[in-house]
Design a protein around this motif. Structure first.
Motif, PDB file in Angstrom:
ATOM      1  N   SER A 109       3.863  -1.875  -3.065  1.00 26.64           N
ATOM      2  CA  SER A 109       2.863  -1.268  -3.636  1.00 26.64           C
ATOM      3  C   SER A 109       2.678   0.395  -3.173  1.00 26.64           C
ATOM      4  N   ALA A 110       2.845   1.038  -4.348  1.00 26.45           N
ATOM      5  CA  ALA A 110       2.757   2.342  -4.066  1.00 26.45           C
ATOM      6  C   ALA A 110       1.374   2.871  -3.501  1.00 26.45           C
ATOM      7  N   ALA A 111       0.321   1.978  -3.853  1.00 25.24           N
ATOM      8  CA  ALA A 111      -1.005   2.413  -3.342  1.00 25.24           C
ATOM      9  C   ALA A 111      -0.878   2.178  -1.833  1.00 25.24           C
ATOM     10  N   ALA A 112      -0.473   1.154  -1.231  1.00 26.57           N
ATOM     11  CA  ALA A 112      -0.418   1.044   0.153  1.00 26.57           C
ATOM     12  C   ALA A 112       0.714   2.034   0.867  1.00 26.57           C
ATOM     13  N   VAL A 113       1.710   2.441   0.303  1.00 30.49           N
ATOM     14  CA  VAL A 113       2.448   3.385   0.814  1.00 30.49           C
ATOM     15  C   VAL A 113       1.758   4.684   1.070  1.00 30.49           C
ATOM     16  N   GLN A 114       0.972   5.027   0.316  1.00 30.75           N
ATOM     17  CA  GLN A 114       0.137   6.165   0.043  1.00 30.75           C
ATOM     18  C   GLN A 114      -0.802   6.311   1.385  1.00 30.75           C
TER      19      GLN A 114
END
Length: 278
Positions: free
Chosen positions: A144-149
């Motif tokens: 998840s790109a949102a989680a990485v952010q």
């Protein structure tokens, strides 16, 4: 808005939570976290009148928790291993069981090593390990790109220089090898939906919770791919479901006949962690 003391506000909140069939301990948690107080400070302020702005903000957060939203999402942060982590619905809420996994990883007696955290979510594992062991080189991944952010935000806020990559399992680190791989992967069987907390099902990210093959899918994937990622004497640590100890042990013992596979229980006596020592 009526004038009330902190003690009166707390009692009213507990009653409101009870009436909504919610855990009344959230009343104290919201108050302490909202004011950035410890419990002893709350007691010291018990008889003081609550400022209108504070009371209004507290009541707003309380309404959301009464409606079922997890308190950590309402506040936007959650404690983990003595630090505060920013959390959003893109990440799981860090839990005590995962703190125990981190504590186990920290027993690795090496001042310098390379470590990969797979499925980092809020970054709680990776950031904590880097903060506790500055000499370790820590990489963290999530599909998840949102989680990485979110994880990057936490790493920056806690001054823990972690390398973050986005992608499924080991794809973002293809060709690299690590001394330690750690993960809190999805491991819940969808057949357990009926007995799960409603707030977890409604608010926490589904892809971070559920796995196929009765919750064992990711352990089978790890077993198949770890030889291409771990160094010769590397170690793999992971959180597991409390009823999965025997099955997970069999998966890794079958995949690595020469390895030492250890299942460790949590503070409540449940199978909760696995370590594979090559």
């Amino acid at each position: 808005m009526a004038k009330v003391t902190y003690f009166q506000l707390l009692k009213m909140a507990q009653e409101q939570l009870r009436s909504a069939n919610r855990d009344e301990s959230a009343a104290e948690y919201l108050l302490l976290e909202g004011q950035n107080w410890r419990y002893t400070e709350l007691i010291q302020h018990y008889r003081e009148l609550v400022p209108v702005a504070v009371q209004q903000r507290y009541r707003e957060t309380l309404e959301r928790v009464c409606a079922g939203e997890p308190a950590q999402y309402v506040l936007g942060h959650a404690p983990f291993y003595g630090r505060e982590f920013h959390v959003t619905p893109a990440t799981l809420i860090p839990r005590q069981e995962t703190e125990e996994l981190v504590a186990w990883v920290l027993t690795v007696p090496t001042p310098t090593l390379s470590l990969l955290d797979v499925g980092t979510g809020s970054g709680a594992i990776a950031v904590t390990l880097k903060a506790e062991r500055p000499g370790w080189q820590v990489t963290a991944s999530d599909i998840s790109a949102a989680a990485v952010q979110v994880a990057q935000t936490n790493a920056q806020a806690l001054a823990a220089p972690v390398t973050f990559v986005t992608g499924d399992l080991f794809a973002p680190v293809a060709g690299e090898r690590f001394d330690v791989v750690v993960s809190n992967p999805p491991y819940i069987d969808r057949e357990e939906l009926a007995v799960m907390d409603e707030s977890v099902k409604k608010y926490e990210p589904q892809q971070a919770l559920f796995a196929d093959d009765h919750g064992l899918d990711f352990y089978r994937r790890f077993a198949a791919e770890l030889p291409t990622v771990l160094t010769k004497h590397g170690r793999f640590f992971a959180e597991i479901g409390y009823r999965q100890g025997t099955a997970v042990q069999e998966i890794f013992e079958r995949a690595f006949p020469q390895a030492t596979v250890t299942i460790r229980q949590d503070i409540n006596g449940h199978d909760r962690m696995v370590c594979v020592q090559l």
